[in-house]
Design a protein around this motif. Structure first.
Motif, PDB file in Angstrom:
ATOM      1  N   LYS A 122     -13.108  -1.071   9.763  1.00 44.75           N
ATOM      2  CA  LYS A 122     -12.118  -0.450  10.648  1.00 44.75           C
ATOM      3  C   LYS A 122     -10.787  -1.181  10.568  1.00 44.75           C
ATOM      4  N   GLU A 123     -10.827  -2.511  10.596  1.00 37.90           N
ATOM      5  CA  GLU A 123      -9.596  -3.296  10.518  1.00 37.90           C
ATOM      6  C   GLU A 123      -8.891  -3.063   9.188  1.00 37.90           C
ATOM      7  N   PHE A 124      -9.664  -3.028   8.108  1.00 42.75           N
ATOM      8  CA  PHE A 124      -9.060  -2.805   6.801  1.00 42.75           C
ATOM      9  C   PHE A 124      -8.369  -1.443   6.743  1.00 42.75           C
ATOM     10  N   TYR A 125      -9.043  -0.407   7.211  1.00 39.23           N
ATOM     11  CA  TYR A 125      -8.454   0.936   7.122  1.00 39.23           C
ATOM     12  C   TYR A 125      -7.242   1.088   8.032  1.00 39.23           C
ATOM     13  N   VAL A 126      -7.250   0.439   9.180  1.00 35.55           N
ATOM     14  CA  VAL A 126      -6.057   0.432  10.038  1.00 35.55           C
ATOM     15  C   VAL A 126      -4.907  -0.236   9.281  1.00 35.55           C
ATOM     16  N   PHE A 127      -5.188  -1.391   8.694  1.00 37.91           N
ATOM     17  CA  PHE A 127      -4.182  -2.113   7.918  1.00 37.91           C
ATOM     18  C   PHE A 127      -3.673  -1.259   6.765  1.00 37.91           C
ATOM     19  N   TYR A 128      -4.599  -0.657   6.021  1.00 41.67           N
ATOM     20  CA  TYR A 128      -4.233   0.152   4.866  1.00 41.67           C
ATOM     21  C   TYR A 128      -3.364   1.341   5.260  1.00 41.67           C
ATOM     22  N   LEU A 129      -3.779   2.075   6.261  1.00 43.38           N
ATOM     23  CA  LEU A 129      -3.028   3.265   6.682  1.00 43.38           C
ATOM     24  C   LEU A 129      -1.630   2.904   7.162  1.00 43.38           C
ATOM     25  N   LEU A 130      -1.519   1.830   7.920  1.00 43.97           N
ATOM     26  CA  LEU A 130      -0.190   1.411   8.380  1.00 43.97           C
ATOM     27  C   LEU A 130       0.659   0.924   7.207  1.00 43.97           C
ATOM     28  N   SER A 131       0.039   0.281   6.230  1.00 45.88           N
ATOM     29  CA  SER A 131       0.799  -0.183   5.067  1.00 45.88           C
ATOM     30  C   SER A 131       1.251   0.984   4.194  1.00 45.88           C
ATOM     31  N   GLU A 132       0.600   2.131   4.335  1.00 49.65           N
ATOM     32  CA  GLU A 132       0.991   3.332   3.601  1.00 49.65           C
ATOM     33  C   GLU A 132       2.056   4.132   4.339  1.00 49.65           C
ATOM     34  N   GLY A 133       2.485   3.638   5.503  1.00 49.80           N
ATOM     35  CA  GLY A 133       3.566   4.289   6.228  1.00 49.80           C
ATOM     36  C   GLY A 133       3.123   5.181   7.378  1.00 49.80           C
ATOM     37  N   VAL A 178       3.545 -13.871  11.070  1.00 51.60           N
ATOM     38  CA  VAL A 178       3.093 -12.486  11.244  1.00 51.60           C
ATOM     39  C   VAL A 178       4.271 -11.528  11.120  1.00 51.60           C
ATOM     40  N   GLU A 179       5.394 -11.882  11.700  1.00 53.77           N
ATOM     41  CA  GLU A 179       6.571 -11.012  11.674  1.00 53.77           C
ATOM     42  C   GLU A 179       7.073 -10.792  10.248  1.00 53.77           C
ATOM     43  N   ASP A 180       6.997 -11.844   9.420  1.00 53.65           N
ATOM     44  CA  ASP A 180       7.454 -11.725   8.032  1.00 53.65           C
ATOM     45  C   ASP A 180       6.560 -10.784   7.234  1.00 53.65           C
ATOM     46  N   VAL A 181       5.243 -10.905   7.432  1.00 51.60           N
ATOM     47  CA  VAL A 181       4.304 -10.036   6.723  1.00 51.60           C
ATOM     48  C   VAL A 181       4.495  -8.593   7.182  1.00 51.60           C
ATOM     49  N   LYS A 182       4.645  -8.388   8.489  1.00 57.01           N
ATOM     50  CA  LYS A 182       4.848  -7.035   9.016  1.00 57.01           C
ATOM     51  C   LYS A 182       6.156  -6.442   8.493  1.00 57.01           C
ATOM     52  N   ALA A 183       7.191  -7.246   8.406  1.00 58.37           N
ATOM     53  CA  ALA A 183       8.481  -6.764   7.883  1.00 58.37           C
ATOM     54  C   ALA A 183       8.347  -6.372   6.416  1.00 58.37           C
ATOM     55  N   PHE A 184       7.627  -7.174   5.643  1.00 56.33           N
ATOM     56  CA  PHE A 184       7.413  -6.829   4.232  1.00 56.33           C
ATOM     57  C   PHE A 184       6.669  -5.502   4.113  1.00 56.33           C
ATOM     58  N   ILE A 185       5.588  -5.346   4.873  1.00 51.82           N
ATOM     59  CA  ILE A 185       4.782  -4.126   4.796  1.00 51.82           C
ATOM     60  C   ILE A 185       5.603  -2.917   5.217  1.00 51.82           C
ATOM     61  N   LYS A 186       6.408  -3.069   6.236  1.00 52.33           N
ATOM     62  CA  LYS A 186       7.258  -1.957   6.685  1.00 52.33           C
ATOM     63  C   LYS A 186       8.250  -1.572   5.583  1.00 52.33           C
ATOM     64  N   ARG A 187       8.860  -2.572   4.967  1.00 54.65           N
ATOM     65  CA  ARG A 187       9.806  -2.312   3.884  1.00 54.65           C
ATOM     66  C   ARG A 187       9.079  -1.713   2.674  1.00 54.65           C
ATOM     67  N   SER A 207       6.333   0.063   2.613  1.00 52.12           N
ATOM     68  CA  SER A 207       5.884   1.432   2.859  1.00 52.12           C
ATOM     69  C   SER A 207       7.023   2.437   2.716  1.00 52.12           C
ATOM     70  N   ARG A 208       8.254   1.969   2.819  1.00 48.86           N
ATOM     71  CA  ARG A 208       9.416   2.852   2.677  1.00 48.86           C
ATOM     72  C   ARG A 208       9.878   2.992   1.232  1.00 48.86           C
ATOM     73  N   LEU A 209       9.404   2.099   0.365  1.00 45.56           N
ATOM     74  CA  LEU A 209       9.758   2.198  -1.053  1.00 45.56           C
ATOM     75  C   LEU A 209       9.059   3.415  -1.628  1.00 45.56           C
ATOM     76  N   ASN A 210       9.723   4.063  -2.505  1.00 45.63           N
ATOM     77  CA  ASN A 210       9.130   5.221  -3.163  1.00 45.63           C
ATOM     78  C   ASN A 210       8.717   4.786  -4.558  1.00 45.63           C
ATOM     79  N   ILE A 211       7.625   4.021  -4.623  1.00 41.35           N
ATOM     80  CA  ILE A 211       7.184   3.453  -5.888  1.00 41.35           C
ATOM     81  C   ILE A 211       6.360   4.488  -6.638  1.00 41.35           C
ATOM     82  N   GLU A 212       6.800   4.752  -7.831  1.00 38.84           N
ATOM     83  CA  GLU A 212       6.089   5.706  -8.676  1.00 38.84           C
ATOM     84  C   GLU A 212       5.333   4.917  -9.733  1.00 38.84           C
TER      85      GLU A 212
END
Length: 113
Positions: A70-81, A5-14, A16-21
């Motif tokens: 609800k779970e999906f949108y929570v996940f999505y919003l957090l993955s968007e930063g 879980v920690e690895d997936v959360k770390a990836f998502i956090k990283r 969400s900080r990328l400025n991917i165009e």
């Protein structure tokens, strides 16, 4: 997908900080050039984050498959930063409850057969 879980959360956090165009694909209106293959490289841009984007898309797909709306949108919003507080306000949840929902979705993703 067998990860921690920690690895997936770390990836998502990283991620969400990328400025991917994302470069949009331009499609010609002319039927003759639409099916042409000689200028394919002009329509697609591959950048250094392509692998990350593909992995994130897989996570979003799995989150939608295993979680409630609800779970999906929570996940999505957090993955968007978005922050836990911002998401909590949107769903009238406490910061801690948002974190629990987020963790639950990641656990479902990891344990999906």
């Amino acid at each position: 997908m067998k990860q921690k879980v920690e690895d997936v959360k770390a990836f998502i956090k990283r991620y969400s900080r990328l400025n991917i165009e994302v470069t949009p694909i331009e499609v010609e209106d002319d039927i003759d050039t639409f099916f042409s293959t000689y200028n394919v490289d002009d329509h697609y841009t591959i950048n250094e984050h392509t692998h990350d984007m593909a992995y994130m898309n897989e996570l979003l797909y799995l989150a939608e498959a295993v979680g409630t709306d609800k779970e999906f949108y929570v996940f999505y919003l957090l993955s968007e930063g978005r922050t836990l507080e911002e998401v909590g306000k949107m769903f009238s949840l406490s910061r801690e409850r948002v974190r629990q929902v987020y963790d639950d979705v990641i656990i479902k993703i990891i344990n999906k057969p």
